[in-house]
Design a protein around this motif. Sequence first.
Motif, mmCIF file in Angstrom:
data_model
loop_
_atom_site.group_PDB
_atom_site.id
_atom_site.type_symbol
_atom_site.label_atom_id
_atom_site.label_comp_id
_atom_site.label_asym_id
_atom_site.label_seq_id
_atom_site.Cartn_x
_atom_site.Cartn_y
_atom_site.Cartn_z
ATOM 1 N N PRO A 36 0.817 -1.220 0.000
ATOM 2 C CA PRO A 36 0.000 0.000 0.000
ATOM 3 C C PRO A 36 0.850 1.267 0.000
ATOM 4 O O PRO A 36 2.014 1.256 0.398
ATOM 5 C CB PRO A 36 -0.773 -0.108 1.313
ATOM 6 C CG PRO A 36 0.118 -0.907 2.207
ATOM 7 C CD PRO A 36 0.801 -1.896 1.301
ATOM 8 N N ASP A 37 0.215 2.366 -0.444
ATOM 9 C CA ASP A 37 0.869 3.675 -0.412
ATOM 10 C C ASP A 37 0.483 4.449 0.828
ATOM 11 O O ASP A 37 1.153 5.394 1.214
ATOM 12 C CB ASP A 37 0.464 4.468 -1.655
ATOM 13 C CG ASP A 37 0.819 3.708 -2.907
ATOM 14 O OD1 ASP A 37 2.012 3.463 -3.111
ATOM 15 O OD2 ASP A 37 -0.098 3.319 -3.644
ATOM 16 N N ALA A 38 -0.638 4.063 1.417
ATOM 17 C CA ALA A 38 -1.101 4.739 2.625
ATOM 18 C C ALA A 38 -1.955 3.767 3.425
ATOM 19 O O ALA A 38 -2.505 2.810 2.881
ATOM 20 C CB ALA A 38 -1.914 5.978 2.248
ATOM 21 N N LEU A 39 -2.022 4.017 4.737
ATOM 22 C CA LEU A 39 -2.803 3.157 5.626
ATOM 23 C C LEU A 39 -3.853 3.995 6.340
ATOM 24 O O LEU A 39 -3.603 5.153 6.679
ATOM 25 C CB LEU A 39 -1.888 2.520 6.678
ATOM 26 C CG LEU A 39 -0.630 1.794 6.182
ATOM 27 C CD1 LEU A 39 0.256 1.416 7.370
ATOM 28 C CD2 LEU A 39 -1.004 0.550 5.393
ATOM 29 N N VAL A 40 -5.025 3.414 6.566
ATOM 30 C CA VAL A 40 -5.970 4.000 7.509
ATOM 31 C C VAL A 40 -6.074 3.033 8.677
ATOM 32 O O VAL A 40 -6.343 1.840 8.489
ATOM 33 C CB VAL A 40 -7.351 4.246 6.873
ATOM 34 C CG1 VAL A 40 -8.409 4.497 7.944
ATOM 35 C CG2 VAL A 40 -7.288 5.440 5.931
ATOM 36 N N LEU A 41 -5.801 3.538 9.864
ATOM 37 C CA LEU A 41 -5.807 2.715 11.063
ATOM 38 C C LEU A 41 -7.225 2.665 11.627
ATOM 39 O O LEU A 41 -7.871 3.702 11.762
ATOM 40 C CB LEU A 41 -4.843 3.345 12.076
ATOM 41 C CG LEU A 41 -4.640 2.655 13.410
ATOM 42 C CD1 LEU A 41 -4.054 1.266 13.224
ATOM 43 C CD2 LEU A 41 -3.710 3.498 14.283
ATOM 44 N N TYR A 82 2.957 0.177 12.690
ATOM 45 C CA TYR A 82 2.607 -0.159 11.303
ATOM 46 C C TYR A 82 3.585 0.464 10.313
ATOM 47 O O TYR A 82 3.986 -0.163 9.338
ATOM 48 C CB TYR A 82 1.167 0.269 10.991
ATOM 49 C CG TYR A 82 0.155 -0.779 11.403
ATOM 50 C CD1 TYR A 82 0.052 -1.963 10.675
ATOM 51 C CD2 TYR A 82 -0.666 -0.614 12.504
ATOM 52 C CE1 TYR A 82 -0.857 -2.945 11.041
ATOM 53 C CE2 TYR A 82 -1.577 -1.589 12.879
ATOM 54 C CZ TYR A 82 -1.669 -2.753 12.141
ATOM 55 O OH TYR A 82 -2.559 -3.731 12.508
ATOM 56 N N GLU A 83 3.971 1.695 10.563
ATOM 57 C CA GLU A 83 4.876 2.356 9.613
ATOM 58 C C GLU A 83 6.258 1.708 9.638
ATOM 59 O O GLU A 83 6.890 1.526 8.600
ATOM 60 C CB GLU A 83 4.951 3.853 9.924
ATOM 61 C CG GLU A 83 3.623 4.559 9.620
ATOM 62 C CD GLU A 83 3.659 6.055 9.886
ATOM 63 O OE1 GLU A 83 4.645 6.540 10.473
ATOM 64 O OE2 GLU A 83 2.683 6.741 9.512
ATOM 65 N N ILE A 84 6.716 1.323 10.846
ATOM 66 C CA ILE A 84 8.026 0.677 10.970
ATOM 67 C C ILE A 84 8.023 -0.680 10.281
ATOM 68 O O ILE A 84 9.005 -1.085 9.668
ATOM 69 C CB ILE A 84 8.405 0.527 12.464
ATOM 70 C CG1 ILE A 84 8.954 1.851 12.985
ATOM 71 C CG2 ILE A 84 9.420 -0.589 12.668
ATOM 72 C CD1 ILE A 84 9.476 1.758 14.401
ATOM 73 N N ALA A 85 6.897 -1.397 10.391
ATOM 74 C CA ALA A 85 6.838 -2.728 9.780
ATOM 75 C C ALA A 85 6.995 -2.634 8.268
ATOM 76 O O ALA A 85 7.616 -3.488 7.642
ATOM 77 C CB ALA A 85 5.524 -3.415 10.140
ATOM 78 N N VAL A 102 10.601 -2.153 3.504
ATOM 79 C CA VAL A 102 10.198 -2.864 2.290
ATOM 80 C C VAL A 102 9.485 -1.929 1.310
ATOM 81 O O VAL A 102 9.904 -1.753 0.169
ATOM 82 C CB VAL A 102 9.284 -4.060 2.646
ATOM 83 C CG1 VAL A 102 8.875 -4.815 1.392
ATOM 84 C CG2 VAL A 102 9.998 -4.999 3.620
ATOM 85 N N LYS A 103 8.392 -1.321 1.740
ATOM 86 C CA LYS A 103 7.595 -0.441 0.878
ATOM 87 C C LYS A 103 6.954 0.592 1.793
ATOM 88 O O LYS A 103 5.870 0.360 2.331
ATOM 89 C CB LYS A 103 6.529 -1.282 0.169
ATOM 90 C CG LYS A 103 5.420 -0.505 -0.520
ATOM 91 C CD LYS A 103 5.909 0.212 -1.759
ATOM 92 C CE LYS A 103 4.749 0.751 -2.568
ATOM 93 N NZ LYS A 103 4.056 1.849 -1.854
ATOM 94 N N PRO A 104 7.618 1.720 1.988
ATOM 95 C CA PRO A 104 7.141 2.692 2.974
ATOM 96 C C PRO A 104 5.718 3.172 2.694
ATOM 97 O O PRO A 104 5.344 3.386 1.543
ATOM 98 C CB PRO A 104 8.133 3.851 2.824
ATOM 99 C CG PRO A 104 9.337 3.264 2.182
ATOM 100 C CD PRO A 104 8.836 2.157 1.308
ATOM 101 N N ALA A 105 4.940 3.292 3.746
ATOM 102 C CA ALA A 105 3.593 3.865 3.655
ATOM 103 C C ALA A 105 3.281 4.501 5.000
ATOM 104 O O ALA A 105 3.674 3.983 6.044
ATOM 105 C CB ALA A 105 2.571 2.783 3.322
ATOM 106 N N ARG A 128 7.241 4.778 -3.682
ATOM 107 C CA ARG A 128 8.131 3.775 -4.264
ATOM 108 C C ARG A 128 8.555 2.768 -3.201
ATOM 109 O O ARG A 128 8.686 3.115 -2.034
ATOM 110 C CB ARG A 128 9.396 4.441 -4.825
ATOM 111 C CG ARG A 128 9.153 5.294 -6.047
ATOM 112 C CD ARG A 128 8.722 4.469 -7.258
ATOM 113 N NE ARG A 128 9.632 3.350 -7.510
ATOM 114 C CZ ARG A 128 9.299 2.249 -8.194
ATOM 115 N NH1 ARG A 128 8.081 2.096 -8.660
ATOM 116 N NH2 ARG A 128 10.176 1.287 -8.396
ATOM 117 N N PRO A 129 8.792 1.514 -3.604
ATOM 118 C CA PRO A 129 9.390 0.571 -2.658
ATOM 119 C C PRO A 129 10.823 0.999 -2.370
ATOM 120 O O PRO A 129 11.429 1.711 -3.167
ATOM 121 C CB PRO A 129 9.374 -0.756 -3.418
ATOM 122 C CG PRO A 129 9.323 -0.384 -4.857
ATOM 123 C CD PRO A 129 8.583 0.919 -4.927
#
Lengths: 426, 426
Positions: B322-327, B353-356, B360-363, B418-419
């Motif tokens: 994903p490019d963005a997360l909604v918690l 979540y962001e650290i995980a 690999v693929k920052p979001a 970008r990854p």
Amino acid sequence: MLGSRRLHPLFPRRNTSRYCKIYFSQPYARDTARKHSATRCRTSEPLSRPAGLRKRLCPPHAQPSSFPMVRKIVRRYLILARGKFLDDAKTAHGVIAYGQDEISAIVDASLAGKTVRGVLPHLQCDAPICESVREGLQYHPTSLLIGVAPQGGALPQAWRSEILHAMDAKLEIVSGLHELISEDEEFAKAARRSGTEIWDVRVPPTVPLFSGAVYDVRVPTLLTVGSDCAVGKMTVALELARSAQKRGVNATFVPTGQTGVLIAGWGICIDRVVSDFAAGAAEQMVLEAAPESELLIVEGQGSIHHPAYGAVTLALMYGCAPDALVLVVDPTARTIANFEVPALGYPELVTAYEIALAPVKPARVVGIALKTLGLDARQARYEIERAREESQLPCDDVVRFGADALYDSIASEVRRTRPRTAAVPA
Amino acid sequence: MLGSRRLHPLFPRRNTSRYCKIYFSQPYARDTARKHSATRCRTSEPLSRPAGLRKRLCPPHAQPSSFPMVRKIVRRYLILARGKFLDDAKTAHGVIAYGQDEISAIVDASLAGKTVRGVLPHLQCDAPICESVREGLQYHPTSLLIGVAPQGGALPQAWRSEILHAMDAKLEIVSGLHELISEDEEFAKAARRSGTEIWDVRVPPTVPLFSGAVYDVRVPTLLTVGSDCAVGKMTVALELARSAQKRGVNATFVPTGQTGVLIAGWGICIDRVVSDFAAGAAEQMVLEAAPESELLIVEGQGSIHHPAYGAVTLALMYGCAPDALVLVVDPTARTIANFEVPALGYPELVTAYEIALAPVKPARVVGIALKTLGLDARQARYEIERAREESQLPCDDVVRFGADALYDSIASEVRRTRPRTAAVPA
């Protein structure tokens, strides 16, 4: 008979039948196997909490051939590794170096006429390498081991005729491939015709969901984790267990991949378990091995940062709820193999693993094992020293220099830790 | 006919057949289905890299009934929810609120004589609630939906006779349970006898390993992630997609669980995929949905800190890239349900979540959706305000207050990232 016979301090005979009875995967009539599995699960129920989760089991359709069975025979393996024995036969090398079974011969035409010791001295095995299965039959094998575990898991087309030939000669077929031999129409037919058996090692048994019962285990648990796949997590676990045994500690190697299961004669291939049940499978292995051990050393899988397999790693971390981690690193890698994910430095990698476990069941990285294969001795020592400086942890290459020193450095750090518990207001 | 008919801006008709052709799970003769699946995978090969990974597919024995099929009929559901319709019928509520099919009636004797609107007005459905399947047949359903998804996944014994009764009346059986109806001997026999069909929604199709092809997708992807299971990740994804559609954005809801698949008519139950292939399954869904969308909103699963299901969450995070997360958070929970794992504060959860994803693929987490069900309006507003202050992010309860405001706050933040790529020395 040129096969070598080795001692196995890690798998004391008195334990073998117990583990095998529960986890040993063997070909068996599908319906009978299911019926028995179901019965066992209903009657034993080893888990104590939470009650709501007890009855859910991994769907049986995914485990056609798991069945409790006592291992009575020692196999004599003919190992199929056509053209790949030197560089791409991780499973074969593991079984030769650490397994309990005899090695009759290797099939790899590119090395025909040589011996295992001649081409890979560190495996300490005098078995001959021959041209074909037909030639290998003169060494009286009982089983054909498909000794290659490619990333893709699929069986190279050219190997099929060799396997059929082995079936005609009534050899048992043992495979760690994802593509199941027993579900291949041609092989299944040939096996029925010749009356041979097929053991697909990856097929997992029926397991319950993760329950948290592992938190009540009192035996310290060490898990090997890695910077990538194929960096030596299994080897490090085996070598550390061996070193512990030498010190009189009753350590048990807990296998979680196909080579580990072939070596130990029990275990579950965690990457083949349905996602929802993967942590439960890891928990079951710890619950099973703990009662007769003083130390559990669990074989790690993949890497927490592997885009394809990171989830398998996390399932194992949550499921076996380790008290300490040993990080296994290839210091020459710049990325995760096949992907562009950058390799992290030692402090970042240590932190990443500790942070992943911290909110659930804290565990520290207590040491680092390096894979310096391909480096000369000077370079290897330099890399180990660099790792030590950057991580401030005990570091070594347990294959090149033995595991005793690393084990002695970390042994006192492997103590039982508690899972995190919420301060729930009354 | 009392069933209601709803408009579905999320699933424009022109897309339906395409998705269904590929992902719609349907009962089909096992061997035929396998043959066709294998053919499709060999001929289409949508992935471009890395070549070494192309051929490995999730083992077909785990997917007995996946088959490309165009969805031609709209079902009329009789929903079985004995004694559980009010409190424990997540699947039923989801299908009623968001699904494309008609609802004929609900079976729950404890509420017999009432209507859905009478007991759960927010579902906006006038279907009657009746005593038994026998009584429900008067509303001319085409299918019986097993509308309960207990944590354990297993089918309550008392429900079996109702299902058999529906089979005798030639209703199709649709089930999202882990325990497969089609693999139950009694049900399979009854289905053969009456000629009815069984759709086990959880059975995943054959998928390849994760390849990284998802990194080349140009459509921004939003993933809902949560503090726990059952906090509303699917609902938030559906509501945000609906809000995006209202703004003229061609947003597609990407379903990853049984209720989502029932609602959208395509998708893969990610928790049922073999561990090694779970990230690959998520990747395939994104690749499939992207070409005809301007925004993908992926239904999240579990929680990264859930000891049993955390690995499923990570597989989805790595797989859909994903490019963005909604918690999505239940602000009243103090622990992960059924476990003692403490609930984290908003900043810790966002960071986790962001650290995980970072290596690999920052979001980034761009917003927080709260489940304030059970709180009064004042408490709900207080919790939303508290979340806003602590996280410094847009926060809302999209069920209570609608998703438009949250969508408007986060829309500009959902941009393609970008990854991470290693700086490999030349």
